[in-house]
Structure formats: structure tokens, C-alpha cells
Design a protein around this motif. Structure first.
Motif, short mmCIF file in Angstrom:
data_model
loop_
_atom_site.label_atom_id
_atom_site.label_comp_id
_atom_site.label_asym_id
_atom_site.label_seq_id
_atom_site.Cartn_x
_atom_site.Cartn_y
_atom_site.Cartn_z
N LYS A 136 5.84 10.11 -7.95
CA LYS A 136 6.77 9.12 -8.50
C LYS A 136 6.71 7.79 -7.77
CE LYS A 136 11.81 8.55 -9.10
NZ LYS A 136 13.12 9.23 -8.88
N VAL A 137 6.46 7.83 -6.46
CA VAL A 137 6.57 6.62 -5.64
C VAL A 137 5.30 5.78 -5.66
CG1 VAL A 137 5.73 7.44 -3.40
CG2 VAL A 137 7.65 5.85 -3.48
N GLU A 138 4.17 6.33 -6.14
CA GLU A 138 2.90 5.63 -5.97
C GLU A 138 2.19 5.32 -7.28
OE1 GLU A 138 0.35 8.36 -3.77
OE2 GLU A 138 -0.50 9.12 -5.64
N THR A 139 1.31 4.32 -7.19
CA THR A 139 0.26 4.10 -8.19
C THR A 139 -1.06 4.26 -7.46
OG1 THR A 139 1.54 2.59 -9.58
CG2 THR A 139 -0.86 2.44 -9.73
N TYR A 140 -1.76 5.34 -7.76
CA TYR A 140 -3.01 5.68 -7.08
C TYR A 140 -4.15 4.97 -7.79
CZ TYR A 140 -6.31 8.78 -4.62
OH TYR A 140 -7.32 9.31 -3.83
N GLY A 150 0.10 9.65 -8.40
CA GLY A 150 0.94 8.92 -9.33
C GLY A 150 0.21 7.77 -9.98
N SER A 151 0.73 7.33 -11.12
CA SER A 151 0.08 6.26 -11.86
C SER A 151 1.00 5.09 -12.19
CB SER A 151 -0.51 6.80 -13.17
OG SER A 151 0.51 7.38 -13.97
N SER A 152 2.28 5.19 -11.84
CA SER A 152 3.20 4.12 -12.22
C SER A 152 4.25 3.80 -11.18
CB SER A 152 3.89 4.49 -13.55
OG SER A 152 4.61 5.71 -13.41
N GLY A 153 4.08 4.27 -9.95
CA GLY A 153 5.05 4.01 -8.90
C GLY A 153 4.93 2.62 -8.33
N PRO A 154 5.93 2.16 -7.59
CA PRO A 154 5.91 0.81 -7.05
C PRO A 154 4.93 0.58 -5.91
CG PRO A 154 7.86 1.99 -6.32
CD PRO A 154 7.21 2.86 -7.34
N LEU A 155 4.55 1.62 -5.19
CA LEU A 155 3.66 1.47 -4.04
C LEU A 155 2.22 1.75 -4.45
CD1 LEU A 155 5.81 3.17 -1.25
CD2 LEU A 155 5.81 0.79 -2.01
N LYS A 203 -5.93 3.71 1.31
CA LYS A 203 -4.98 2.97 2.14
C LYS A 203 -3.73 2.63 1.34
CE LYS A 203 -9.02 0.99 4.37
NZ LYS A 203 -9.87 2.03 3.77
N TRP A 204 -2.62 2.48 2.04
CA TRP A 204 -1.38 2.08 1.39
C TRP A 204 -1.39 0.57 1.19
CZ3 TRP A 204 1.93 5.06 -1.06
CH2 TRP A 204 2.10 6.39 -0.67
N CYS A 205 -2.30 0.11 0.37
CA CYS A 205 -2.32 -1.29 -0.04
C CYS A 205 -2.94 -1.35 -1.43
CB CYS A 205 -3.07 -2.18 0.94
SG CYS A 205 -4.83 -1.85 1.08
N GLY A 206 -2.57 -2.39 -2.16
CA GLY A 206 -3.09 -2.51 -3.51
C GLY A 206 -4.43 -3.21 -3.55
N SER A 207 -5.03 -3.23 -4.72
CA SER A 207 -6.29 -3.94 -4.89
C SER A 207 -6.11 -5.44 -4.73
CB SER A 207 -6.88 -3.63 -6.27
OG SER A 207 -5.93 -3.90 -7.30
N ASP A 208 -4.85 -5.91 -4.68
CA ASP A 208 -4.58 -7.31 -4.39
C ASP A 208 -4.59 -7.61 -2.89
OD1 ASP A 208 -2.26 -6.03 -3.61
OD2 ASP A 208 -0.92 -7.22 -4.89
N GLY A 209 -4.80 -6.56 -2.08
CA GLY A 209 -4.89 -6.75 -0.64
C GLY A 209 -3.57 -6.73 0.09
N LYS A 210 -2.47 -6.47 -0.59
CA LYS A 210 -1.15 -6.50 0.04
C LYS A 210 -0.69 -5.11 0.47
CE LYS A 210 0.49 -10.58 -2.47
NZ LYS A 210 1.52 -11.13 -3.39
N PRO A 215 10.25 -2.31 1.94
CA PRO A 215 11.26 -3.35 1.64
C PRO A 215 10.91 -4.30 0.51
CG PRO A 215 10.22 -3.76 3.78
CD PRO A 215 9.83 -2.39 3.34
N HIS A 216 9.61 -4.67 0.37
CA HIS A 216 9.26 -5.60 -0.68
C HIS A 216 9.32 -4.97 -2.08
CE1 HIS A 216 7.70 -8.05 2.68
NE2 HIS A 216 8.01 -9.05 1.88
N TYR A 217 9.31 -3.65 -2.14
CA TYR A 217 9.28 -2.99 -3.44
C TYR A 217 10.55 -2.20 -3.77
CZ TYR A 217 4.42 -4.34 -3.20
OH TYR A 217 3.26 -5.09 -3.11
#
Length: 606
Positions: A136-140, A150-155, A203-210, A215-217
Motif C-alpha cells: 500500500k505504501v509504495e510504487t515499485y 505496490g503500484s500506487s503508493g506515495p513512496l 532504492k527508496w527513491c523515484g526515477s526523478d532522483g528524489k 514527511p514530504h509524502y
């Protein structure tokens, strides 16, 4: 004049601590019930929109002193560490570890959660209930269709913006050398197939590099839009009670976060619930200052006991971590220039990140790893001191590895006293150390360091496991084409005439025979670990969720035994260790706590 954050005198729920778990729980509740008045009191600093907390590659800057983003906990000197004091860091900022960690994506074994449920009598905490919460918490982004992801979580989870040559070579050479441990796609799938495979590491970062911090999500994006409020630099002294019902908290504004702040006590009332979520160090300290803990500890600190709970501050666990560095090819594009703070390298990587979110600022140097579990015929090499531990903890649970191992691109440490070389490291941490420690207050002052017994290497089974891990790591690293020899200042001191002495100055053939170690060589490896083994920054367990008679602090609904309207919901509650970096576990606890509290308060839609 010091300008301090403002706050109201009363809220429905007060969270003591604004780290990973608290952020998820508070954020979920606020989104589901926007009129619910929720306050997060975080002792550390603000992090919103600051590059040092958004760019993953800056993680090393948070570990080296001086820093304001983490607290350095110094343990008692230990004979098991040759008289050293272990130093363990924990997050001291909004988001806690999620804002400063290595962004390493490493999830537990299913049996870890199942142990919580079955062995410690915690219904609702098995892998059946918790794995969906991690989905629930992730988008892998690596593979959104993967069954346990997960496919639709905020992280977001991705491979990051840089793939080191070190990682590529480990993926190539590892399965060729260790033919029973093949290449694989997913070492985080919650099954036995996740162990003994060489995989590219996410890694716990998106393809945008963030960075995918909490806290941000979950928090910053709701301030001013829901009933969620946040006060940073607020160090909670104690929970307040009416008889044995929690009614609020007392705090002071931290004089490190807010220099010059008056040290007067502020009081905030909680009409429905107080949730302590200050981490493995902070949560037991707050309970003890509130009179909840072992009577002798509380009384010695000058505090009137409220509830005798000897488990508070006990059961301290970490993952014993060793980084064994070797010299890499001088042309290798490692992270060492970043660690050394070389201006040209930093400028180049900051530009890359600003352009498209790529490069080392969107990475961590950990690109290929393996969770190693010994095969039956390898157990003899671990020695008799380990076999009892194996039979008790591992034998009947095939998804439990002995340790996690990676080949690091660079030496993640303070380089001020190191030669300006390129390094390649075998990094390994034990998944389930038998060693255990404790952490307790010594007085009623919120600024006094705690009495911390790390417990590192106080069980001989861990010495044996680390010895075997060192040997496995050395054999892998010396076969990588980048390898250029030993780095003697951080290595076992083998006798010059020993077959284990460092003689290789370049990679050996994949088919080269393994090094044969004598009993004296094993002693040298053990001394190496006493000298260099350290924290993996994975402190947990000090407010364990298990029956009170067994030393538990909270029940399976996260209620603190002996009082009302008080819960603990953070990484201090695991009753036993987990095969993972603790970020994922803290996320699962945060999601589960949100469901529990929502059910208690009659809130739907969480």
C-alpha cells in the motif's frame, strides 16, 4: 529574539516524535479524518524542500560529525569490542531515518512478521496482514506488476540514477564463482526464493532522483489543509496522567534546534490519545521519565514510579555491520570523491541531478547484493559455537538468511585520514544477531545522555557468523576485475607467512581456489571485527510488543500495559529482529498503527 513554532493548548491526538512511523500514522489519519486535530511534536529539525534531505546521495553528510540531522548515542565501553564504545546514530529531524538513511530498499522475511504473531502472541501482525501494508505504501517502479510489491503508493522505489561498475561486476562474477547462488530478480519477495540470489538492488527513491521520505509524502503536504499540525524542535519530557489515563504531554523547546530558546515547560492536552513514537532510544526514555519502566531505573532517576514495566529500554537490537575495504582500480568511478567532498565532483553530480534527476546524487553506491543463507554442507565452516543458534532460529525457516552482503562502490566513511584512493568494499550485516543490549535514562533531565549498552558481540554465535561472512566477502571481492589488493589499515592482521596474508594485487581467476584459514587466522578475523564492527543504524525492540509477563511493554493493539490512552507505535515495538533495513519495518508499523487507531476511534477510510 528567538522565534518559536506556535501551537494550541489542546489536540485530539498528540504524537510524541515525528519520525517514519509517526508520519505515516498521523498522515493517514489526517487524510481520512480532516477535522481530527492531530499534533506531531518532533524533537529535531525541519527538513521541508531542503536538498540535503531530498537528494539520496547526500546520506554520508548526515553520518559525519558535526551534523544537526542525527543524534550520536555513545554506548558503554565494551570488552567484546576491545574496550571500544559503539556509537549508534538515529534521526534527529522531521521524518527521522527516512530523511537521512542510505535509501537502501531491503524488506524483511515473511517469517519475521509471522514470528511476531505466533511466537509473541500478537494477532494481526503476521505477514498476511503486514505485507499488504507495505504494498500500500509504495510504487515499485522497478516492476509495478511484481506480486508482493505496490503500484500506487506515495513512496517510490527505483534503481536510482547511477549503476556502479562495482555492482555490475558483482552481478556478473558472483554467480560464476558461487554456482549454487544464481542471479535473480527480486530478493525482497517475502519467500525462500529471496535468499541466496545475486540481484540488482533497488532504492527508496523515484526515477526523478528524489528521496522517498515520509514527511514530504505524508506530512508536509497536509499542513494547513487538514487538522494535522507539526511543531519541530520540541523535546518531550514526559506524558501526563490523570490517575493512569494519559491526558497530555510536557515539553521544552530544544536548545540545539532553537538556540537561545527559554527552557520553560510547555503543556499540551490530548483529549483522545497520546502516541509515543520517538524511536528505539527516545520512546523508552519518555516512558521512563513518565514513571513507566523498571522501578529501580525510574527511582534511580529521581522519578516516582507509575507502572512497573521492566521491559522498557530492554531488548535493544541492531544489525552488526562491517565494511571491509579493498583498493579498486584508479579509473573506477566510485563514490569516494563524493565522500571526500571534492568540489569538482560535487559540482558535476549536482548539475546532473538538477538536469534530469540522475547521477550519484540519486544513488548510494549499493547496486548489487545478496542475502546469504548457508547450505547444510557449509554449516561446518561456521563452527560449533553457531550450530545451537542455527537450530533455534534458522533451521526450520528457509526464508531467513544469515547475513546481507553487498559490494560497495567506494568506502562510506570519514576520508580525512585516508589516502585518496578508489575503494571497493565488502559490506555485510547479520540479519539476526543473538547479541542484545539496553538503553535507560539516568536522571530526569531531557538533555542527559542515556545509559546505553549496545551489546555488540556479547554472544559468540555472532562472532562465528561474522567470521564466515568476512571470508565469503573476501572471496567475492578478490575476483572482481576492479580489485587491486588489500587496504591493510582496515583489515585483519594475518601473519606474513599465512596463506591468508594479503598477496593479491589484482583480480584472481573466478576458478581460483578459496583461501584456507588456520585457527590463528580465524582469531585475526575475530579481532578485526572487535575493532571495526559497527551499527547498521537499525536500532529496535526497546518497547517490545509481547505479553507483559515476558517483558513486553505494549500489547498487540499498541497499548502500553498498565495505563490508558497511551500507545507506542514505532521501531521500538518489534519483539524480535528482522531481516531488513528498518525503514520498511517502520513503514509497516506506521500503516498498521493507523488502522488500529482508526478502529479505536471509529474512523473509516484509512
Amino acid at each position: 529574539m528567538v522565534v518559536l513554532p506556535t501551537f494550541d493548548p489542546e489536540y485530539d491526538i498528540v504524537f510524541v516524535g515525528g519520525g517514519t512511523s509517526a508520519g505515516v500514522t498521523a498522515g493517514r489519519l489526517a487524510a481520512a479524518a480532516p477535522k481530527l486535530r492531530i499534533l506531531i511534536l518532533e524533537a529535531g529539525i525541519w527538513t521541508k524542500d531542503m536538498l540535503k534531505y531530498i537528494q539520496p546521495g547526500r546520506y554520508i553528510t548526515h553520518l559525519l560529525q558535526p551534523t544537526t540531522a542525527v543524534t550520536h548515542h555513545v554506548a558503554r565501553p565494551s570488552e567484546h569490542l576491545g574496550g571500544r564504545s559503539a556509537i549508534v546514530q538515529s534521526g534527529w529531524c522531521v521524518g527521522g531515518g527516512s530523511s537521512v538513511n542510505f535509501v537502501l530498499y531491503n524488506r524483511p522475511s515473511a517469517s519475521d512478521f509471522d514470528d511476531w504473531a505466533s511466537e509473541y502472541d500478537n494477532p494481526g501482525w503476521s505477514s498476511k496482514e503486514l505485507v499488504p501494508l507495505l504494498q500500500k505504501v509504495e510504487t515499485y517502479e522497478v516492476d509495478p506488476s511484481a506480486p508482493t510489491h505496490g503500484s500506487s503508493g506515495p513512496l517510490k522505489v527505483s534503481y536510482g540514477g547511477f549503476f556502479s561498475e562495482t555492482g555490475k561486476q558483482l552481478l556478473d562474477i558472483g554467480p560464476k564463482y558461487d554456482k549454487r547462488r544464481a542471479s535473480g530478480k527480486d530478493a525482497n519477495a517475502f519467500d525462500a526464493g529471496s535468499v541466496n540470489i545475486f540481484t540488482r538492488w533497488a532504492k527508496w527513491c523515484g526515477s526523478d532522483g528524489k528521496r522517498s521520505d515520509v514527511p514530504h509524502y505524508f506530512v508536509y503536504n497536509q499542513l494547513g489543509k487538514t487538522g494535522l499540525s507539526l511543531v519541530h524542535g520540541a523535546r518531550v519530557k514526559r506524558v501526563l496522567f490523570d490517575d493512569k489515563t494519559a491526558t497530555g504531554v510536557e515539553f521544552v523547546f530544544d536548545n540545539r534546534v532553537h538556540p537561545g530558546a527559554p527552557q520553560e515547560i510547555h503543556t499540551i492536552r490530548a483529549t483522545k490519545l497520546v502516541v509515543v513514537a520517538a524511536g528505539a532510544f527516545g520512546s523508552p526514555a519518555i516512558l521512563e521519565r513518565s514513571g513507566i519502566g523498571a522501578v529501580e531505573v525510574v527511582k534511580a532517576a529521581g522519578i516516582a514510579p507509575l507502572v512497573d514495566l521492566p521491559g522498557v529500554g530492554a531488548n535493544y537490537h541492531d544489525h552488526l555491520f562491517t565494511v571491509a575495504p579493498y583498493v579498486s582500480d584508479p579509473e573506477d568511478d566510485t563514490f569516494d570523491a563524493i565522500y571526500r567532498g571534492e568540489e569538482e565532483e560535487w559540482a558535476k553530480e549536482l548539475t546532473r541531478w538538477a538536469t534530469d534527476g540522475s547521477g550519484k546524487m540519486a544513488a548510494n553506491g549499493v547496486d548489487a547484493s545478496i542475502k546469504i543463507r548457508p547450505f547444510d554442507d557449509e554449516l561446518e565452516g561456521l563452527g560449533p559455537e553457531f550450530l545451537v543458534r542455527w537450530k533455534e532460529h534458522y533451521a526450520n525457516k528457509p526464508d531467513k538468511p544469515l547475513f546481507w552482503m553487498s559490494a560497495l562502490s567506494g568506502f562510506p566513511t570519514d576520508h580525512s585520514k585516508l589516502p585518496p584512493l578508489k575503494y571497493i568494499c565488502a559490506a555485510y550485516h547479520l540479519a539476526y544477531p543473538a547479541s542484545c543490549g539496553s538503553v535507560h535514562i539516568v536522571d530526569n533531565d531531557v538533555y542527559t545522555p542515556q545509559d546505553f549498552e549496545a551489546g555488540f558481540l556479547n554472544n559468540s554465535a555472532d562472532i562465528a557468523a561474522l567470521r564466515w561472512a568476512y571470508k565469503k566477502g573476501r572471496e567475492l571481492i578478490r575476483r572482481l576485475p576492479l580489485f587491486r589488493g588489500a587496504f591493510p589499515p582496515v583489515a585483519p592482521e594475518f601473519a606474513e607467512d599465512s596463506p591468508a596474508a594479503f598477496k593479491d594485487t589484482g583480480a584472481v581467476e573466478v576458478s581460483a581456489p578459496d583461501i584456507v584459514y588456520s585457527a590463528e587466522d580465524d582469531k585475526a578475523i575475530d579481532e578485526f571485527h572487535r575493532k571495526f564492527v559497527a551499527t547498521t543504524w537499525h536500532s529496535l525492540g526497546t518497547c517490545a510488543m509481547k505479553p507483559r509477563k515476558d517483558g513486553g511493554v505494549v500489547d498487540s493493539r499498541l497499548n502500553v500495559y498498565g495505563v490508558n490512552n497511551l500507545k507506542v507505535a514505532d521501531i521500538s515495538i518489534p519483539p524480535s529482529n528482522v531481516n531488513s533495513n528498518t525503514y520498511s519495518v517502520a513503514l509497516a508499523i506506521g500503516e498498521k498503527a493507523a488502522l488500529i487507531i482508526a478502529e479505536d476511534l471509529g474512523i473509516s477510510g484509512v
